[in-house]
Design a protein around this motif. Structure first.
Motif, mmCIF file in Angstrom:
data_model
loop_
_atom_site.group_PDB
_atom_site.id
_atom_site.type_symbol
_atom_site.label_atom_id
_atom_site.label_comp_id
_atom_site.label_asym_id
_atom_site.label_seq_id
_atom_site.Cartn_x
_atom_site.Cartn_y
_atom_site.Cartn_z
ATOM 1 N N ILE C 423 0.849 -1.202 0.000
ATOM 2 C CA ILE C 423 0.000 0.000 0.000
ATOM 3 C C ILE C 423 0.880 1.246 0.000
ATOM 4 C CG2 ILE C 423 -1.740 1.300 1.262
ATOM 5 C CD1 ILE C 423 -2.760 -1.226 2.441
ATOM 6 N N TRP C 424 1.912 1.231 0.837
ATOM 7 C CA TRP C 424 2.794 2.396 0.944
ATOM 8 C C TRP C 424 3.423 2.703 -0.408
ATOM 9 C CZ3 TRP C 424 4.030 6.512 3.568
ATOM 10 C CH2 TRP C 424 5.269 7.135 3.321
ATOM 11 N N ASN C 425 3.948 1.668 -1.047
ATOM 12 C CA ASN C 425 4.610 1.864 -2.336
ATOM 13 C C ASN C 425 3.671 2.439 -3.375
ATOM 14 O OD1 ASN C 425 7.183 1.156 -1.815
ATOM 15 N ND2 ASN C 425 6.953 -0.995 -2.399
ATOM 16 N N GLU C 426 2.484 1.825 -3.476
ATOM 17 C CA GLU C 426 1.586 2.197 -4.566
ATOM 18 C C GLU C 426 0.885 3.522 -4.296
ATOM 19 O OE1 GLU C 426 1.117 0.665 -7.395
ATOM 20 O OE2 GLU C 426 2.295 -1.157 -7.030
ATOM 21 N N ALA C 427 0.354 3.681 -3.083
ATOM 22 C CA ALA C 427 -0.510 4.831 -2.839
ATOM 23 C C ALA C 427 0.272 6.047 -2.374
ATOM 24 C CB ALA C 427 -1.578 4.469 -1.800
ATOM 25 N N PHE C 428 1.347 5.827 -1.651
ATOM 26 C CA PHE C 428 2.018 6.974 -1.043
ATOM 27 C C PHE C 428 3.329 7.337 -1.731
ATOM 28 C CE2 PHE C 428 -0.874 5.487 2.132
ATOM 29 C CZ PHE C 428 -1.330 6.641 2.725
ATOM 30 N N TRP C 429 4.141 6.319 -2.052
ATOM 31 C CA TRP C 429 5.477 6.600 -2.540
ATOM 32 C C TRP C 429 5.497 6.857 -4.040
ATOM 33 C CZ3 TRP C 429 9.443 7.750 0.429
ATOM 34 C CH2 TRP C 429 10.707 7.815 -0.149
ATOM 35 N N ALA C 430 4.712 6.052 -4.788
ATOM 36 C CA ALA C 430 4.724 6.168 -6.247
ATOM 37 C C ALA C 430 4.303 7.578 -6.671
ATOM 38 C CB ALA C 430 3.772 5.137 -6.845
ATOM 39 N N PRO C 431 4.779 8.025 -7.816
ATOM 40 C CA PRO C 431 4.353 9.337 -8.310
ATOM 41 C C PRO C 431 2.867 9.304 -8.624
ATOM 42 C CG PRO C 431 5.608 8.156 -9.969
ATOM 43 C CD PRO C 431 5.735 7.372 -8.713
ATOM 44 N N PRO C 432 2.201 10.457 -8.589
ATOM 45 C CA PRO C 432 0.775 10.489 -8.869
ATOM 46 C C PRO C 432 0.484 9.937 -10.262
ATOM 47 C CG PRO C 432 1.560 12.648 -8.179
ATOM 48 C CD PRO C 432 2.759 11.776 -8.323
ATOM 49 N N ALA C 433 -0.635 9.230 -10.377
ATOM 50 C CA ALA C 433 -1.021 8.713 -11.689
ATOM 51 C C ALA C 433 -1.177 9.884 -12.649
ATOM 52 C CB ALA C 433 -2.320 7.929 -11.565
ATOM 53 N N PRO C 434 -0.753 9.731 -13.900
ATOM 54 C CA PRO C 434 -0.796 10.846 -14.841
ATOM 55 C C PRO C 434 -2.217 11.333 -15.062
ATOM 56 C CG PRO C 434 -0.270 8.750 -15.930
ATOM 57 C CD PRO C 434 -0.170 8.515 -14.474
ATOM 58 N N GLY C 435 -2.349 12.630 -15.121
ATOM 59 C CA GLY C 435 -3.648 13.216 -15.410
ATOM 60 C C GLY C 435 -4.575 13.268 -14.217
ATOM 61 N N ARG C 436 -4.083 12.893 -13.061
ATOM 62 C CA ARG C 436 -4.959 12.881 -11.889
ATOM 63 C C ARG C 436 -4.720 14.147 -11.069
ATOM 64 N NH1 ARG C 436 -8.371 9.684 -9.646
ATOM 65 N NH2 ARG C 436 -8.162 8.210 -11.346
ATOM 66 N N VAL C 437 -5.777 14.891 -10.855
ATOM 67 C CA VAL C 437 -5.650 16.117 -10.086
ATOM 68 C C VAL C 437 -6.245 15.872 -8.707
ATOM 69 C CG1 VAL C 437 -6.056 18.587 -10.109
ATOM 70 C CG2 VAL C 437 -6.060 17.302 -12.255
ATOM 71 N N ALA C 438 -5.528 16.271 -7.695
ATOM 72 C CA ALA C 438 -6.014 16.073 -6.332
ATOM 73 C C ALA C 438 -7.266 16.913 -6.117
ATOM 74 C CB ALA C 438 -4.940 16.458 -5.333
ATOM 75 N N ALA C 439 -8.303 16.284 -5.571
ATOM 76 C CA ALA C 439 -9.531 17.009 -5.277
ATOM 77 C C ALA C 439 -9.294 17.905 -4.071
ATOM 78 C CB ALA C 439 -10.660 16.017 -4.992
ATOM 79 N N MET C 440 -9.888 19.082 -4.118
ATOM 80 C CA MET C 440 -9.748 19.975 -2.982
ATOM 81 C C MET C 440 -10.849 19.669 -1.975
ATOM 82 S SD MET C 440 -7.098 21.644 -3.270
ATOM 83 C CE MET C 440 -7.294 22.904 -2.013
ATOM 84 N N LEU C 441 -10.443 19.398 -0.771
ATOM 85 C CA LEU C 441 -11.427 19.173 0.276
ATOM 86 C C LEU C 441 -11.682 20.500 0.966
ATOM 87 C CD1 LEU C 441 -10.063 15.898 1.866
ATOM 88 C CD2 LEU C 441 -12.119 16.159 0.510
ATOM 89 N N SER C 442 -12.945 20.717 1.333
ATOM 90 C CA SER C 442 -13.220 21.932 2.083
ATOM 91 C C SER C 442 -12.572 21.800 3.465
ATOM 92 C CB SER C 442 -14.730 22.131 2.225
ATOM 93 O OG SER C 442 -15.224 21.193 3.154
ATOM 94 N N ARG C 443 -12.367 22.937 4.108
ATOM 95 C CA ARG C 443 -11.639 22.887 5.367
ATOM 96 C C ARG C 443 -12.389 22.081 6.414
ATOM 97 N NH1 ARG C 443 -10.466 28.065 8.256
ATOM 98 N NH2 ARG C 443 -9.577 27.055 10.073
#
Lengths: 144, 114, 499
Positions: C423-443
């Motif tokens: 999980i760490w490797n894929e979700a946290f360490w790997a570079p973001p998947a191409p074309g994926r923009v992080a959604a903005m969460l409201s505060r």
């Protein structure tokens, strides 16, 4: 829903009789067979009968009872009956009896078990009716 | 009398399990409810199968009282199975609508990747 | 008699009544207050019982073994408190993780209903009420699981419902037979009557029936198939609640009923229990290693962790049970925290698929830190809670001479570590998947997601660093189970005095 005139007439006549019988069952439930649960079921039976005869939509319009809300009120009454025992007595659900005298009727015993039974009656009546009516409505929607 | 009860409960268990192993959702639920009724019968048979008086202290001599606990257990189980039946019927209805079939084997979506 | 121990039942009942509140926001606020009040009540009970005093209350004032008995001993108090913590965290978390439609439908009252069932299961002193508690819990979980009515939920829900109803049926059969054998359903009374009696055929059958019935609820091998088929289908807040608590109630009931009432029969069943524990650990972790979906991976881990709990139970020693109780505290916290974190990843990136996640380390360093702590704790790295839990279990197994179980437990630990690293490797360490923009969460959303997660992770660290008092508490609970004289005396004698 049925078109049978006989059945519709029967349902209309039986409805008040069944409701009265269910109240009778509710009130005599302490030393004789009966109680809130059976009473509620018989009461729900009357509503089911009306639903079979006239269809869920019409019954809802005529009765104008929000079954779910009434169920929660019933639950509140039942919890209250338990808490009374906790507050003035030694334990949750402890039973307390008061005898009151009403002119013309005689002495009446009011108790927390009766209060609990009334709550159960409301919950059972409303839950059963709303289950049946929801299912009937789903069926009616399919028929159209 | 006990033998009749035991046999009936056994046959109901067998029928319930058989129905549950079918592929149809409706049969599955009928099987489930048969199973719960069979248990009720079993518990009923465990309470004494004789005509006894209601267990009210001071009103009835103790040796003539019926054992109230199996009956209370059954009553509770009936209420619960009633709710369970209503819920599972509604659930099966919706699931069969969503899957467009009554066949339990078709419900494999949760085993594969969505 | 201590009537106030009924509070963890009254508060959830009042939470159910919040369904009457007209406004959604109002309902949510009431649920938060209720969950917090429940937490306070449970912590108070824990403090009172910590001195070793067992608290008893007879519902309706009927003396045991005739009435409904509520008992709080150290084990119940621990379980009540940990459940209260989880439910409080889930209620806060739900603000952002549950959509408006589900919230509008009676989501919070259902949570109250579930909490009522869980608390009743932990409080009750007789089998009849335990059955009712299970049913309340099941009913609420059925509705929560299928709330929303998506196709996956309906299919998973059907499997969950059918297998759990079969489990309840077996439970009911076992209760009925127990009554006809022993003539009572009060646990203390049963323990007294059956403990001295020699293990005859029927009591062993009864213990086996209870084992199967609770085994279905706890998802032990080979009865766990409903869990990975259904747990990943509802929204993540509900999955976290179920994954953290529901299966553990099955294990708790095993302790309460099997260890307390059927100690002689457990000796007969011990080889079976140990085998089941090993197979549960192995199948769970192998299933997890194969998954690429976060929720499914974590769902399989639930099964694997149940194996550890069963292992501690199967050793039939005080040390083993103490380890299992500590493991229970640890795993409930760690598992729920991990589900919370996967929920945050979903909110931020819109997917549970490990392949589609990525770059969480850069975008959300705080979440990455929380994940590392929770995951390392689950894998059992010092000084986190999981290390002590596994240390206690393995030491107990070594003392009991069960070397095969030790080897399996250590191997499974390694595989757990492997899947956490994946999980760490894929979700946290790997570079973001191409074309994926992080959604903005409201505060506000971010706060309601981060606060409960941080709370749980902090608790994991605290349990790890201050392990000593927690170990003492767990051993106290284990001693209470293995030497039930105090429990029996308090339940039965107290009620006689009351008359």
């Amino acid at each position: 829903m049925t078109q049978s005139l006989f059945f519709r007439f029967l349902a209309r006549v039986m409805m008040p009789v069944l409701i009265l019988f269910s109240l009778f069952l509710l009130l005599r439930g302490h030393n004789e067979p009966g109680g809130g649960f059976v009473g509620g079921l018989v009461g729900a039976g009357s509503i089911v009968l009306m639903t079979l005869a006239y269809g869920a939509e019409e019954v809802r319009q005529r009765l104008r009872i929000d079954f779910l809300r009434t169920m929660y009120y019933g639950l509140a009454v039942a919890i209250l009956a338990g808490v009374i025992g906790l507050v003035i007595g030694v334990a949750f659900q402890d039973a307390y009896w008061w005898t009151t005298f009403i002119q013309g009727i005689g002495s009446i015993e009011v108790s927390t078990p009766l209060l609990f039974d009334i709550g159960v009656y409301m919950v059972v009546l409303c839950v059963t009716s709303s289950i049946v009516m929801n299912m009937a409505e789903e069926g009616e929607r399919e028929d159209h | 009398m006990l033998l009749i009860f035991a046999l009936t409960a056994g046959v109901m268990f067998a029928c319930g399990v058989y129905l549950m192993l079918r592929r149809s959702m409706v049969r599955l639920i009928i099987g489930l409810s048969l199973l719960t009724y069979a248990v009720n019968l079993l518990i009923f048979a465990e309470g004494d199968l004789q005509r006894r008086a209601a267990p009210i202290i001071d009103a009835v001599p103790e040796d003539q009282m019926a054992d109230p606990l199996p009956q209370a257990l059954i009553l509770t189980a009936i209420v619960i199975s009633f709710g369970m039946l209503a819920f599972s019927l509604a659930l099966a209805y919706r699931a069969s609508q969503a899957a467009m079939t009554d066949n339990v084997d078709a419900l494999q979506r949760t085993d594969r990747d969505i | 008699m201590q009537p106030y121990i009924v509070l963890p039942l009254i508060i959830p009942l009042l939470m159910v009544l919040t369904a009457l509140a007209r406004f959604r926001v109002f309902r949510r606020r009431l649920a938060q207050i209720g969950a917090f009040a429940n937490l306070l009540a449970c912590v108070a009970l824990l403090i009172v019982t910590e001195t070793g005093q067992i608290q008893v209350s007879q519902m309706g004032g009927h003396p045991a073994p005739y009435g409904i008995t509520l008992v709080v001993d150290p084990l119940s108090a621990i379980m009540l408190t940990i459940a209260a913590v989880i439910v409080f965290a889930v209620v806060i978390y739900s603000r952002a993780a549950i959509d408006i439609n589900r919230e509008r439908f009676t989501y919070y009252p259902l949570l109250g209903c579930l909490l009522l069932g869980i608390n009743l299961a932990f409080l009750t002193g007789d089998l009849f009420t335990l059955y009712i508690a299970f049913e309340i819990m099941l009913m609420a979980s059925f509705v929560l699981l299928t709330l929303g009515g998506e196709r996956g939920q309906l299919e998973g829900g059907l499997k969950y419902v059918v297998l759990n109803v079969v489990g309840s049926t077996l439970f009911l059969i076992a209760i009925g037979l127990t009554y006809s054998v022993a003539g009572t359903l009060n646990l203390a009374d049963l323990a007294q009557r059956l403990a001295d009696a020699p293990s005859i055929g029927i009591t062993t059958v009864l213990a086996g029936l209870f084992l199967i019935a609770f085994g279905i609820k706890a998802a032990i091998f080979p009865l766990f198939f409903w869990l990975p088929a259904s747990y990943h289908t509802p929204p993540i807040a509900i999955t976290a609640l179920f994954g953290g608590l529901l299966t553990k109630v099955g294990i708790y009931s095993m302790w309460r009923v099997l260890v307390l009432v059927f100690p002689n029969e457990l000796v007969v069943l011990q080889p079976l229990l140990l085998t089941l524990a090993m197979l549960t650990m192995i199948t769970g972790v192998l299933g997890a290693v194969a998954q690429m979906d976060l929720r499914r991976l974590l769902s399989f881990h639930i099964v694997s962790q149940i194996g550890y709990l069963l292992m501690g139970t199967a050793l039939l020693t005080e040390a083993g049970l103490a380890g299992a109780v500590f493991f229970m505290i640890h795993v409930i916290l760690a598992k729920t925290a991990l589900f919370f974190i996967s929920g945050i990843a979903y909110e931020a990136q819109g997917s549970y698929d490990l392949k589609k996640l990525g770059g969480m380390r850069v975008m959300h360093p705080g979440v990455a830190l929380l994940f590392v702590l929770a995951a390392f704790s689950l894998a059992g790295l010092p000084p986190l809670s999981g290390f002590w839990a596994k240390l206690l279990l393995i030491r107990a197994a070594l003392e009991a001479g069960q070397y095969l179980v030790v080897a399996v437990a250590l191997g499974v630990s390694l595989l757990t570590m492997y899947s956490m690293v994946k999980i760490w490797n894929e979700a946290f360490w790997a570079p973001p998947a191409p074309g994926r923009v992080a959604a903005m969460l409201s505060r506000e959303d971010r706060r309601s997601l981060m606060f409960p997660t941080t709370l749980l992770v902090v608790l994991i660290v605290v349990v790890g660093l201050l392990a000593e008092p927690v170990i003492r508490l767990s051993s106290q609970a284990a001693v209470g189970l293995m030497q039930p004289a105090a429990y029996i005396d308090t339940v039965l004698v107290d009620s006689e005095v009351e008359e």
